[in-house]
Design a protein around this motif. Structure first.
Motif, PDB file in Angstrom:
ATOM      1  N   GLY A  69      51.291  47.680  40.919  1.00 43.43           N
ATOM      2  CA  GLY A  69      51.180  48.397  42.176  1.00 43.43           C
ATOM      3  C   GLY A  69      50.421  47.610  43.218  1.00 43.43           C
ATOM      4  N   SER A  70      49.804  46.501  42.800  1.00 46.27           N
ATOM      5  CA  SER A  70      49.050  45.628  43.698  1.00 46.27           C
ATOM      6  C   SER A  70      49.685  44.247  43.717  1.00 46.27           C
ATOM      7  N   ALA A 163      43.572  48.847  39.862  1.00 47.96           N
ATOM      8  CA  ALA A 163      42.739  50.006  40.197  1.00 47.96           C
ATOM      9  C   ALA A 163      43.456  50.883  41.216  1.00 47.96           C
ATOM     10  N   LYS A 164      43.171  52.170  41.170  1.00 49.69           N
ATOM     11  CA  LYS A 164      43.876  53.142  42.014  1.00 49.69           C
ATOM     12  C   LYS A 164      43.768  52.799  43.487  1.00 49.69           C
ATOM     13  N   ASP A 165      42.593  52.306  43.920  1.00 40.94           N
ATOM     14  CA  ASP A 165      42.420  52.022  45.346  1.00 40.94           C
ATOM     15  C   ASP A 165      43.165  50.768  45.802  1.00 40.94           C
ATOM     16  N   GLN A 166      43.768  50.027  44.841  1.00 39.29           N
ATOM     17  CA  GLN A 166      44.561  48.854  45.186  1.00 39.29           C
ATOM     18  C   GLN A 166      46.058  49.154  45.235  1.00 39.29           C
ATOM     19  N   ASP A 170      51.960  55.815  48.306  1.00 39.91           N
ATOM     20  CA  ASP A 170      53.348  56.188  47.994  1.00 39.91           C
ATOM     21  C   ASP A 170      53.774  55.753  46.601  1.00 39.91           C
ATOM     22  N   ASP A 171      53.025  54.809  46.001  1.00 33.54           N
ATOM     23  CA  ASP A 171      53.405  54.272  44.689  1.00 33.54           C
ATOM     24  C   ASP A 171      52.641  54.913  43.534  1.00 33.54           C
ATOM     25  N   HIS A 172      51.656  55.759  43.829  1.00 33.37           N
ATOM     26  CA  HIS A 172      50.816  56.309  42.754  1.00 33.37           C
ATOM     27  C   HIS A 172      51.635  57.019  41.680  1.00 33.37           C
ATOM     28  N   ALA A 173      52.515  57.918  42.084  1.00 33.46           N
ATOM     29  CA  ALA A 173      53.299  58.693  41.106  1.00 33.46           C
ATOM     30  C   ALA A 173      54.213  57.781  40.293  1.00 33.46           C
ATOM     31  N   VAL A 175      53.809  54.533  39.631  1.00 32.91           N
ATOM     32  CA  VAL A 175      53.001  53.732  38.705  1.00 32.91           C
ATOM     33  C   VAL A 175      52.537  54.585  37.529  1.00 32.91           C
ATOM     34  N   ASN A 176      52.132  55.805  37.794  1.00 28.42           N
ATOM     35  CA  ASN A 176      51.688  56.690  36.712  1.00 28.42           C
ATOM     36  C   ASN A 176      52.811  56.937  35.709  1.00 28.42           C
ATOM     37  N   GLU A 177      54.029  57.136  36.200  1.00 30.02           N
ATOM     38  CA  GLU A 177      55.161  57.371  35.311  1.00 30.02           C
ATOM     39  C   GLU A 177      55.516  56.115  34.529  1.00 30.02           C
ATOM     40  N   LEU A 178      55.432  54.956  35.173  1.00 28.58           N
ATOM     41  CA  LEU A 178      55.696  53.706  34.472  1.00 28.58           C
ATOM     42  C   LEU A 178      54.668  53.476  33.373  1.00 28.58           C
ATOM     43  N   ARG A 179      53.414  53.736  33.669  1.00 30.30           N
ATOM     44  CA  ARG A 179      52.350  53.594  32.669  1.00 30.30           C
ATOM     45  C   ARG A 179      52.594  54.519  31.485  1.00 30.30           C
TER      46      ARG A 179
END
Length: 219
Positions: A69-70, A163-166, A170-173, A175-179
């Motif tokens: 995500g970064s 890290a979440k702040d990096q 729009d990509d948080h969800a 990235v969470n699903e990929l993880r």
């Protein structure tokens, strides 16, 4: 020194040889009754989730897709560990080569075409390809996996879990699903034979990525 490899994904208990003409025998590969074009080949394979270690070893000629995500963390990782710069490909790199040479509105399409062509050329020659993925969307990864499958190349994924702040909001969800899918061993559905998640201190613990067979045991 410990090392983890992407050399084989078959269980050790029993193996069944599948001939080449059977490997695409999925019903999704067959022509549809109404005469429409055949559906895309099923990508599903068995995926082995690797544990972080100081040396990663993959078969020569593999495709390794590095996702994060970064973009900063992604680029820092591949720059530090991929010695063969010719094997390291990305849309960012191709965009930079096209800047000022083609009209701005054509750069995205041209960059994807050139990246695909460079990947296919290396895969056809059984050369390693490391792709720094442009984003975290499954559609991009599927494009690369299909190129590798068409050339019968091994396919592996590395997730740099920043890290979440990096990570862009729009990509948080995504990235969470990929993880979640990676940790659950579900990335075989995308065609990846191994998957590895690195985050925090485990990123810096990786000291080498090797694209060669393990050393022979002379004993």
């Amino acid at each position: 020194m410990r090392e983890h490899g992407g050399m084989s994904t078959n269980p050790p208990t029993r193996s069944v040889r599948i001939s080449d003409d059977e490997r695409s025998g999925w019903s999704s590969d067959r022509p549809r009754r109404d005469g429409a074009p055949p559906r895309p080949a099923n990508l599903a394979v068995r995926c082995r989730v690797l544990k972080p270690t100081d040396r990663l070893r993959y078969s020569p000629g593999s495709l390794v897709v590095v996702v994060s995500g970064s973009a900063i963390e992604r680029d820092r990782f591949v720059t530090r560990l991929i010695d063969d710069r010719a094997s390291l490909l990305s849309l960012d790199k191709v965009r930079g080569l096209l800047e000022g040479r083609v009209p701005q509105e054509e750069i995205e399409d041209r960059a994807q075409q050139l990246l695909d062509a460079a990947m296919v050329k290396r895969m056809a020659a059984s050369e390693t390809v490391v792709v720094a993925a442009d984003g975290v969307d499954v559609e991009e990864r599927e494009r690369y996996v299909r190129l590798a499958m068409a050339n019968k190349r091994p396919r592996h994924l590395i997730l740099i879990d920043a890290a979440k702040d990096q990570v862009g909001e729009d990509d948080h969800a995504t990235v969470n699903e990929l993880r979640r899918a990676l940790d659950a061993g579900e990335l075989g559905a995308e065609g990846f034979q191994t998957a590895l998640r690195l985050g925090g201190g485990t990123v810096s613990e990786v000291k080498a990525i090797l694209f060669r067979p393990p050393p022979r045991d002379d004993d």
